[in-house]
Scaffold this active site. Structure first.
Site, PDB file in Angstrom:
ATOM      1  N   HIS A  39       3.877  -1.147  -1.699  1.00 38.35           N
ATOM      2  CA  HIS A  39       4.263  -2.402  -2.350  1.00 38.35           C
ATOM      3  C   HIS A  39       4.595  -2.181  -3.833  1.00 38.35           C
ATOM      4  O   HIS A  39       4.396  -3.075  -4.645  1.00 38.35           O
ATOM      5  CB  HIS A  39       3.142  -3.425  -2.199  1.00 38.35           C
ATOM      6  CG  HIS A  39       3.553  -4.851  -2.452  1.00 38.35           C
ATOM      7  ND1 HIS A  39       4.788  -5.358  -2.099  1.00 38.35           N
ATOM      8  CD2 HIS A  39       2.885  -5.889  -3.036  1.00 38.35           C
ATOM      9  CE1 HIS A  39       4.852  -6.631  -2.443  1.00 38.35           C
ATOM     10  NE2 HIS A  39       3.725  -6.980  -3.024  1.00 38.35           N
ATOM     11  N   HIS A  86       3.895  -3.806  -8.999  1.00 43.14           N
ATOM     12  CA  HIS A  86       4.436  -5.103  -8.593  1.00 43.14           C
ATOM     13  C   HIS A  86       5.557  -5.554  -9.526  1.00 43.14           C
ATOM     14  O   HIS A  86       5.572  -6.686 -10.029  1.00 43.14           O
ATOM     15  CB  HIS A  86       3.324  -6.161  -8.543  1.00 43.14           C
ATOM     16  CG  HIS A  86       3.651  -7.314  -7.627  1.00 43.14           C
ATOM     17  ND1 HIS A  86       4.431  -8.387  -8.020  1.00 43.14           N
ATOM     18  CD2 HIS A  86       3.312  -7.562  -6.334  1.00 43.14           C
ATOM     19  CE1 HIS A  86       4.550  -9.244  -7.028  1.00 43.14           C
ATOM     20  NE2 HIS A  86       3.876  -8.774  -5.986  1.00 43.14           N
ATOM     21  N   HIS A 120      -2.188 -12.924   0.646  1.00 41.02           N
ATOM     22  CA  HIS A 120      -2.575 -12.029  -0.439  1.00 41.02           C
ATOM     23  C   HIS A 120      -4.086 -11.825  -0.456  1.00 41.02           C
ATOM     24  O   HIS A 120      -4.848 -12.782  -0.296  1.00 41.02           O
ATOM     25  CB  HIS A 120      -2.118 -12.593  -1.787  1.00 41.02           C
ATOM     26  CG  HIS A 120      -0.625 -12.687  -1.908  1.00 41.02           C
ATOM     27  ND1 HIS A 120       0.103 -13.695  -1.308  1.00 41.02           N
ATOM     28  CD2 HIS A 120       0.261 -11.888  -2.551  1.00 41.02           C
ATOM     29  CE1 HIS A 120       1.393 -13.523  -1.583  1.00 41.02           C
ATOM     30  NE2 HIS A 120       1.512 -12.436  -2.330  1.00 41.02           N
ATOM     31  N   ASP A 124      -0.841  -8.776   0.765  1.00 44.70           N
ATOM     32  CA  ASP A 124      -0.187  -8.089  -0.359  1.00 44.70           C
ATOM     33  C   ASP A 124      -1.082  -7.974  -1.593  1.00 44.70           C
ATOM     34  O   ASP A 124      -2.036  -8.742  -1.766  1.00 44.70           O
ATOM     35  CB  ASP A 124       1.070  -8.864  -0.779  1.00 44.70           C
ATOM     36  CG  ASP A 124       2.235  -8.643   0.171  1.00 44.70           C
ATOM     37  OD1 ASP A 124       2.002  -8.142   1.284  1.00 44.70           O
ATOM     38  OD2 ASP A 124       3.369  -8.987  -0.204  1.00 44.70           O
TER      39      ASP A 124
END
Length: 267
Positions: free
Chosen positions: A141, A145, A237, A90
């Site tokens: 995504h 964020h 990540h 991510d």
């Protein structure tokens, strides 16, 4: 005419001829008049009138956020869809760490899913293109964020996801964007609705080693190995801060998970 009367008449005639009886010739009045050489009285400068202030319109109140759901909604994908394990990364792409992960995956001859942030995709389009070129999957995504994205109005959710899709497609034209992962995992039913309308499948996870909190590589490895089973979706990540420990952990985890379970694409 009497002598006194004649004298008074003569005196009045003299005064009339000399002008001594004219009020306009009165020396006292004349002295009170201003002379031509006297400076004129100063006139006060008028103060400038205040400029009108621009009218200020009160901005409309921001819509209140919906409450955080107490539990995850139904319909989230938390399994790989096969006995193998799916790796997901991510918050990228990031020029420091994404190339390292790509190199490790390439060396192990496995693929992963990269959940990219729209702002990062716009900033590093060459990395998005490389992800696609090397056979990995793409996942939306969100734009920047926003962990509260699912609590915002439907129009804002849709605009965010569409903007992120445009940035991804600008970097990798024609690449399929199959998945959407909510930042922070705070899913709402409204978010699921918008994602499905855009043809995005909601992707969650089943293993979270919390590498976002920068634990040591040994801790990340231990958490992944203790929680992973056949069909797990592992969350890690490749951006969003210092990911040095994640890079070190993946050098052990990628070959180890491949050996124990197999690493597969999401289905």
């Amino acid at each position: 005419m009497r002598p006194r009367t004649l004298l008074a008449f003569a005196l009045g005639l003299v005064l009339l001829v000399t002008g001594c009886g004219d009020p306009g010739k009165n020396p006292g009045k004349a002295a009170a008049q201003p002379s031509a050489s006297a400076a004129p009285a100063s006139t006060p400068t008028p103060s400038p009138s205040p400029k009108p202030r621009p009218s200020r319109t009160t901005p409309p109140p921001k819509p209140k956020l919906r409450p955080v759901p107490k539990k995850l909604p139904a319909g989230l994908h938390r399994r790989s869809g096969s006995p193998g394990v799916a790796l997901t990364f991510d918050d990228g792409p990031d020029p420091r760490y994404t190339p390292q992960i790509l190199a490790q995956l390439r060396a192990a001859r496995v693929t992963a899913t990269f959940c990219v942030v729209g702002r990062q995709a716009r900033r590093y389009p060459q990395l998005v293109a490389q992800i696609v070129r090397e056979g990995h999957q793409l996942c939306n995504h969100s734009w920047h964020h926003d962990v509260d994205l699912g609590r915002r109005p439907l129009a804002e959710i849709r605009a965010d996801l569409e903007r992120t899709n445009r940035a991804i497609r600008a970097a990798a034209p024609g690449a399929p964007i199959t998945w959407f992962r909510q930042p922070g995992g705070r899913w709402t039913a409204e978010e699921l609705t918008v994602a499905r309308q855009l043809g995005l499948r909601p992707l969650h996870w089943s293993v979270d080693p919390q590498d976002w909190d920068h634990p040591p590589a040994k801790t990340i490895i231990k958490r992944v190995e203790s929680a992973t089973h056949h069909g797990s979706v592992v969350l890690m990540h490749d951006a969003g801060g210092d990911r040095t420990q994640t890079m070190a952990a993946c050098r052990h985890l990628i070959p180890d998970l491949k050996r124990r379970y197999g690493i597969v694409r999401l289905r």
